[in-house]
Enzyme design. Structure first.
Site, PDB file in Angstrom:
ATOM      1  N   LYS A 120      36.930  39.772  46.094  1.00  0.00           N
ATOM      2  CA  LYS A 120      36.245  41.074  45.975  1.00  0.00           C
ATOM      3  C   LYS A 120      34.751  40.869  45.859  1.00  0.00           C
ATOM      4  CE  LYS A 120      34.975  40.849  41.408  1.00  0.00           C
ATOM      5  NZ  LYS A 120      33.587  40.545  41.068  1.00  0.00           N
TER       6      LYS A 120
ATOM      7  N   PRO B  76      35.641  30.387  46.389  1.00  0.00           N
ATOM      8  CA  PRO B  76      34.964  29.533  45.400  1.00  0.00           C
ATOM      9  C   PRO B  76      35.282  29.982  43.974  1.00  0.00           C
ATOM     10  CG  PRO B  76      33.428  30.243  47.096  1.00  0.00           C
ATOM     11  CD  PRO B  76      34.698  30.996  47.337  1.00  0.00           C
TER      12      PRO B  76
ATOM     13  N   GLY C 118      32.244  34.686  41.050  1.00  0.00           N
ATOM     14  CA  GLY C 118      31.999  36.121  40.956  1.00  0.00           C
ATOM     15  C   GLY C 118      32.766  36.912  41.987  1.00  0.00           C
ATOM     16  N   LEU C 119      33.718  36.224  42.660  1.00  0.00           N
ATOM     17  CA  LEU C 119      34.467  36.867  43.740  1.00  0.00           C
ATOM     18  C   LEU C 119      35.878  37.274  43.310  1.00  0.00           C
ATOM     19  CD1 LEU C 119      33.299  34.345  46.481  1.00  0.00           C
ATOM     20  CD2 LEU C 119      32.632  36.754  46.326  1.00  0.00           C
ATOM     21  N   GLY C 120      36.171  37.117  42.033  1.00  0.00           N
ATOM     22  CA  GLY C 120      37.459  37.568  41.494  1.00  0.00           C
ATOM     23  C   GLY C 120      38.654  36.721  41.930  1.00  0.00           C
ATOM     24  N   GLY C 121      38.404  35.488  42.339  1.00  0.00           N
ATOM     25  CA  GLY C 121      39.501  34.658  42.872  1.00  0.00           C
ATOM     26  C   GLY C 121      40.672  34.498  41.902  1.00  0.00           C
ATOM     27  N   GLY C 122      40.382  34.129  40.668  1.00  0.00           N
ATOM     28  CA  GLY C 122      41.450  33.926  39.680  1.00  0.00           C
ATOM     29  C   GLY C 122      42.175  35.229  39.384  1.00  0.00           C
ATOM     30  N   SER C 123      41.423  36.327  39.295  1.00  0.00           N
ATOM     31  CA  SER C 123      42.027  37.635  39.002  1.00  0.00           C
ATOM     32  C   SER C 123      42.911  38.076  40.157  1.00  0.00           C
ATOM     33  CB  SER C 123      40.938  38.682  38.793  1.00  0.00           C
ATOM     34  OG  SER C 123      40.078  38.284  37.777  1.00  0.00           O
TER      35      SER C 123
ATOM     36  N   ASP D  44      39.460  42.200  35.679  1.00  0.00           N
ATOM     37  CA  ASP D  44      39.439  42.517  37.123  1.00  0.00           C
ATOM     38  C   ASP D  44      40.835  42.534  37.740  1.00  0.00           C
ATOM     39  OD1 ASP D  44      36.708  42.507  37.053  1.00  0.00           O
ATOM     40  OD2 ASP D  44      36.456  40.604  38.118  1.00  0.00           O
TER      41      ASP D  44
END
Ligand code: C5P
Length: 296
Positions: free
Chosen positions: A12, A94, A98-103, A136
């Site tokens: 995101k 990455p 700040g791209l919400g990958g884990g969420s 998130d």
């Protein structure tokens, strides 16, 4: 039991991110407009006797610090059952960035396990688990373009914003979201003050016109002063004729919107001189596309 399957786990960005004030619980009251984009991880699910998890990126923890494992444990606890699964994560977003990958991984894990184990867990329970896993995570149960308020966990889908020519650039810098919030030193607000500010933010969001209004991310001032390299990414993108550029979440990624494909390609080629920056050409993923890709 379902046969194995794979699901995309999209990243995101935030078209706008306003930190309204500090709350009594230590979290911050936010107003944000989330957007899913085409950059994605892939999660493979397969039935197995025990819960086994692997990832192609050795820097990602594979024990119960991983939100995918936590999602499985929480779902099992809420359904009073123990199931196994073999889960493999192909990491492309990455992390952190700040791209919400884990969420995103956590939300897709909730959807994936629910399907794999044929669980009859109500949506309300899944939403609660999602919000407990991270602020998130609930957004990624829906995707598309959506307003997030509260800690970011209260989601309200809005009309799709469609942009096809974007770049996401991630410099080699790790920003801790918790520390980024702390550095902002925003005042503790009363509910009344928060509500007034939220009303203003909502008006701003209603008239959000990406190519003409400024993209506001309240993290930028403090994150740019702590990490000048991230500011350099934004300045470089604007010098390369991006129409707009802004920090993603609390960084370190920065996204840029271009008005033409050629402009994006020229910028992407010019960025070849920055070997430590990861570069992704992305487009928006609407809620319709998101739901279709996840089979929900
Ligand atoms: O909810 P999540 O795990 O993503 O948050 C990470 C950290 O960011 C929290 O522990 C908290 O310190 C901070 N945070 C905050 N206000 C929010 C969301 C996160 O202060 N709305």
């Amino acid at each position: 039991m379902q046969p194995g399957f794979s699901l995309p786990s999209f990243a995101k960005l935030n078209w706008t991110l306003r930190v309204v004030g500090k709350r009594a619980d230590g979290f911050h009251e936010l107003f944000t407009v989330f957007q899913t984009v085409s950059l994605h991880d892939t999660i493979h699910f397969e039935a197995a006797g025990e819960l086994e998890f692997s990832c192609d990126d050795p820097s990602i923890p594979t024990d119960d610090r991983n939100l995918i494992i936590k999602a499985a444990q929480e779902l099992q606890a809420s359904s009073n059952s123990i199931w196994g699964a073999r889960v493999h994560l192909e990491k492309r977003i990455p992390s952190p960035g700040g791209l919400g990958g884990g969420s995103s991984n956590a939300a897709v894990a909730l959807m994936g396990f629910r399907r794999l184990w044929n669980l009859d867990v109500p949506d309300e329970t899944v939403n609660k688990i999602a919000a407990a896993l991270g602020s998130d995570v609930p957004f990624f149960l829906q995707g598309g373009t959506a307003i997030g308020t509260g800690r970011g966990e209260l989601i309200e889908p809005i009309g799709d914003i469609d942009e096809s020519e974007m770049l996401v650039i991630t410099p080699d810098v790790n920003v801790s979201t918790r520390v980024a919030f702390e550095r902002m030193a925003v005042p503790t607000l009363t509910n009344e003050e928060s509500n007034r500010i939220l009303r203003v933010c909502r008006l701003e969001a209603d008239s959000l016109d990406l190519l003409h209004s400024e993209l506001i991310n309240d993290f930028e001032a403090s994150v740019f002063s702590a990490y000048p390299e991230i500011k350099r990414v934004k300045d470089t993108l604007l010098d390369l004729r991006a129409a707009r550029a802004a920090l993603c979440g609390s960084g370190a990624s920065v996204f840029a919107i271009f008005d033409k494909k050629e402009a994006r390609q020229t910028a992407q080629e010019a960025l070849g001189h920055e070997p430590t920056w990861r570069k992704f050409a992305v487009s928006t993923i609407s809620q319709g596309k998101y739901r279709e890709a996840l089979g929900i």
